[in-house]
Design a protein around this motif. Structure first.
Motif, PDB file in Angstrom:
ATOM      1  N   ILE A  81     -87.171 -69.879 -36.893  1.00  0.00           N
ATOM      2  CA  ILE A  81     -85.752 -69.748 -36.585  1.00  0.00           C
ATOM      3  C   ILE A  81     -85.525 -70.471 -35.260  1.00  0.00           C
ATOM      4  O   ILE A  81     -85.930 -69.980 -34.203  1.00  0.00           O
ATOM      5  N   LEU A  82     -84.905 -71.643 -35.339  1.00  0.00           N
ATOM      6  CA  LEU A  82     -84.781 -72.529 -34.189  1.00  0.00           C
ATOM      7  C   LEU A  82     -83.359 -72.507 -33.659  1.00  0.00           C
ATOM      8  O   LEU A  82     -82.407 -72.695 -34.414  1.00  0.00           O
ATOM      9  N   THR A  83     -83.212 -72.303 -32.345  1.00  0.00           N
ATOM     10  CA  THR A  83     -81.901 -72.238 -31.711  1.00  0.00           C
ATOM     11  C   THR A  83     -81.890 -73.139 -30.484  1.00  0.00           C
ATOM     12  O   THR A  83     -82.769 -73.024 -29.619  1.00  0.00           O
ATOM     13  N   LEU A  84     -80.913 -74.028 -30.406  1.00  0.00           N
ATOM     14  CA  LEU A  84     -80.720 -74.847 -29.220  1.00  0.00           C
ATOM     15  C   LEU A  84     -79.770 -74.119 -28.279  1.00  0.00           C
ATOM     16  O   LEU A  84     -78.624 -73.836 -28.635  1.00  0.00           O
ATOM     17  N   CYS A  85     -80.238 -73.833 -27.083  1.00  0.00           N
ATOM     18  CA  CYS A  85     -79.433 -73.070 -26.127  1.00  0.00           C
ATOM     19  C   CYS A  85     -78.595 -74.013 -25.263  1.00  0.00           C
ATOM     20  O   CYS A  85     -78.775 -74.113 -24.039  1.00  0.00           O
ATOM     21  N   ASP A  86     -77.683 -74.719 -25.919  1.00  0.00           N
ATOM     22  CA  ASP A  86     -76.768 -75.606 -25.196  1.00  0.00           C
ATOM     23  C   ASP A  86     -75.538 -74.810 -24.768  1.00  0.00           C
ATOM     24  O   ASP A  86     -75.449 -73.590 -24.988  1.00  0.00           O
ATOM     25  N   GLN A  87     -74.569 -75.484 -24.169  1.00  0.00           N
ATOM     26  CA  GLN A  87     -73.401 -74.770 -23.671  1.00  0.00           C
ATOM     27  C   GLN A  87     -72.613 -74.129 -24.794  1.00  0.00           C
ATOM     28  O   GLN A  87     -72.041 -73.040 -24.628  1.00  0.00           O
ATOM     29  N   ALA A  88     -72.586 -74.780 -25.965  1.00  0.00           N
ATOM     30  CA  ALA A  88     -71.886 -74.189 -27.112  1.00  0.00           C
ATOM     31  C   ALA A  88     -72.519 -72.860 -27.506  1.00  0.00           C
ATOM     32  O   ALA A  88     -71.825 -71.906 -27.884  1.00  0.00           O
ATOM     33  N   TYR A  89     -73.840 -72.802 -27.412  1.00  0.00           N
ATOM     34  CA  TYR A  89     -74.547 -71.542 -27.708  1.00  0.00           C
ATOM     35  C   TYR A  89     -74.134 -70.451 -26.722  1.00  0.00           C
ATOM     36  O   TYR A  89     -73.805 -69.320 -27.123  1.00  0.00           O
ATOM     37  N   ARG A 147     -94.307 -63.522 -39.797  1.00  0.00           N
ATOM     38  CA  ARG A 147     -93.278 -63.776 -40.799  1.00  0.00           C
ATOM     39  C   ARG A 147     -92.145 -64.619 -40.213  1.00  0.00           C
ATOM     40  O   ARG A 147     -91.537 -65.416 -40.919  1.00  0.00           O
ATOM     41  N   GLU A 148     -91.884 -64.433 -38.928  1.00  0.00           N
ATOM     42  CA  GLU A 148     -90.827 -65.189 -38.248  1.00  0.00           C
ATOM     43  C   GLU A 148     -91.329 -65.643 -36.880  1.00  0.00           C
ATOM     44  O   GLU A 148     -92.019 -64.896 -36.183  1.00  0.00           O
ATOM     45  N   VAL A 149     -90.956 -66.862 -36.509  1.00  0.00           N
ATOM     46  CA  VAL A 149     -91.153 -67.339 -35.136  1.00  0.00           C
ATOM     47  C   VAL A 149     -89.801 -67.841 -34.644  1.00  0.00           C
ATOM     48  O   VAL A 149     -89.256 -68.812 -35.172  1.00  0.00           O
ATOM     49  N   GLY A 151     -98.605 -54.410 -45.409  1.00  0.00           N
ATOM     50  CA  GLY A 151     -98.737 -53.911 -44.054  1.00  0.00           C
ATOM     51  C   GLY A 151     -97.539 -54.289 -43.210  1.00  0.00           C
ATOM     52  O   GLY A 151     -96.591 -54.926 -43.682  1.00  0.00           O
ATOM     53  N   PRO A 152     -97.548 -53.910 -41.936  1.00  0.00           N
ATOM     54  CA  PRO A 152     -96.408 -54.200 -41.062  1.00  0.00           C
ATOM     55  C   PRO A 152     -96.191 -55.705 -40.898  1.00  0.00           C
ATOM     56  O   PRO A 152     -97.147 -56.470 -40.797  1.00  0.00           O
ATOM     57  N   SER A 153     -94.944 -56.102 -40.867  1.00  0.00           N
ATOM     58  CA  SER A 153     -94.620 -57.513 -40.614  1.00  0.00           C
ATOM     59  C   SER A 153     -94.360 -57.700 -39.127  1.00  0.00           C
ATOM     60  O   SER A 153     -93.909 -56.792 -38.442  1.00  0.00           O
ATOM     61  N   TRP A 154     -94.654 -58.902 -38.638  1.00  0.00           N
ATOM     62  CA  TRP A 154     -94.458 -59.151 -37.207  1.00  0.00           C
ATOM     63  C   TRP A 154     -93.847 -60.519 -36.963  1.00  0.00           C
ATOM     64  O   TRP A 154     -93.998 -61.441 -37.760  1.00  0.00           O
ATOM     65  N   ALA A 155     -93.139 -60.597 -35.847  1.00  0.00           N
ATOM     66  CA  ALA A 155     -92.440 -61.821 -35.447  1.00  0.00           C
ATOM     67  C   ALA A 155     -92.753 -62.111 -33.991  1.00  0.00           C
ATOM     68  O   ALA A 155     -93.216 -61.242 -33.240  1.00  0.00           O
ATOM     69  N   ILE A 156     -92.481 -63.345 -33.587  1.00  0.00           N
ATOM     70  CA  ILE A 156     -92.658 -63.777 -32.198  1.00  0.00           C
ATOM     71  C   ILE A 156     -91.367 -64.445 -31.743  1.00  0.00           C
ATOM     72  O   ILE A 156     -90.718 -65.158 -32.525  1.00  0.00           O
TER      73      ILE A 156
END
Length: 329
Positions: A58-66, A34-36, A5-10
């Motif tokens: 999928i973890l991302t730190l939104c620092d100044q480098a980002y 499937r993904e958060v 069936g359809p895959s979903w992410a948040i």
């Protein structure tokens, strides 16, 4: 679309104590996401530790480098701007068929029901997932931060609202402290940018509203959490035009700003809008908008989700805000 069936992410921008972020991620992966995609709005080493190595996160730190890497060093001044920017990045990079943009205080209650809904609505470009709002039935903090019942929106007349909620009626919109419009899960691989509730550039004729209210909104996981949320909004400053909010939310912010140094008044408001007396619960039950099915996020047995621990983390994490407001806790 996969064979199952359809895959979903948040996707969510997160600026909360680590146990809440971890619960959000673990629960949604456990019920079928499937993904958060989690974008940390400021450093949170505890959350990174709890989520390290978790497949599907999928973890991302939104620092100044980002921000240097993705937006020429420009960090949107408004929280909503950062939410939309990051949700759009997730939308354009996910390999899933559908994406839901929401907050980490919003939880899908039934993953199987969501998957069935996605498979059934084959012609829809987006599906509005209606929301319920958590409400406390007693003043005690409880064993964990997710305890309580859930209420749905209802269109009270001004007279009826005052009769039921008294002086707190002016702070409630359709009987809720927060929003009542839900959040929209949308098909991916379209030329859209993500919004808070629906995408921008979206064809509204391809939008379907679900009859079921699958989204549980915890508008404040504890009384302190809600109070600090209002304080943050009441004292926020940013360049550009002020965002448009409803008169009830405006009234909440104004009251909190005017009583920021008075914890008794502050928590009277919090309890008045987020807890139900037995009479209020009875009336909402008769009207069919009170749901007393308990909720506990999946795959979280090892997390400390006690109100005491959560509040201690909040006091440490929000020390600057508490000092700015002159609040004594």
């Amino acid at each position: 679309m996969t064979q199952d069936g359809p895959s979903w992410a948040i996707a969510a921008l997160a600026d909360e104590p680590a146990p809440l972020i971890a619960a959000f991620v673990r629960h949604h992966l456990a019920i079928g996401a499937r993904e958060v995609h989690i974008f940390l709005d400021r450093p949170n080493p505890e959350a990174e530790t709890l989520l390290n190595g978790l497949e599907g996160c999928i973890l991302t730190l939104c620092d100044q480098a980002y921000w240097e890497r993705v937006n020429h060093g420009r960090r949107p001044g408004r929280h909503l701007g950062r939410q939309k920017f990051n949700a759009t990045r997730a939308y354009r990079t996910t390999g899933c068929d559908w994406l839901l943009h929401c907050d980490v205080d919003e939880f899908i209650s039934d993953g199987a029901a969501l998957s069935t809904l996605l498979a059934h609505e084959q012609s829809a470009e987006g599906i509005v997932l209606g929301n319920l709002e958590r409400v406390h039935r007693a003043s005690e903090p409880g064993i964990h931060i997710f305890e309580g019942a859930f209420r749905g929106p209802i269109g009270f007349t001004e007279t009826d609202a005052k009769a039921l909620f008294g002086r707190f009626a002016s702070f409630l919109n359709f009987g809720l402290t927060g929003h009542r419009v839900g959040k929209t899960i949308v098909r991916t691989r379209r030329d859209w940018t993500m919004g808070i509730h629906t995408p921008n550039g979206f064809d509204q004729s391809k939008l379907v509203k679900s009859d079921s209210r699958l989204l549980l909104h915890f508008d404040g996981l504890t009384e302190l959490h809600y109070a600090l949320k209002l304080l943050r909004k009441a004292f926020e400053t940013y360049a550009g035009p002020k965002r448009k909010i409803g008169q009830e939310r405006t009234a909440q912010f104004r009251f909190i700003r005017d009583h920021a140094s008075d914890p008794n008044a502050l928590f009277q408001l919090v309890r008045g809008v987020q807890s139900l007396t037995e009479h209020q619960a009875t009336i909402l039950g008769i009207l069919g908008v009170l749901h007393e099915v308990p909720f506990m996020p999946k795959a979280c047995a090892d997390l400390d989700l006690s109100p005491a621990t959560f509040n201690a983390m909040l006091r440490e994490r929000e020390a600057a805000l508490i000092a700015t407001a002159g609040l004594t806790l």
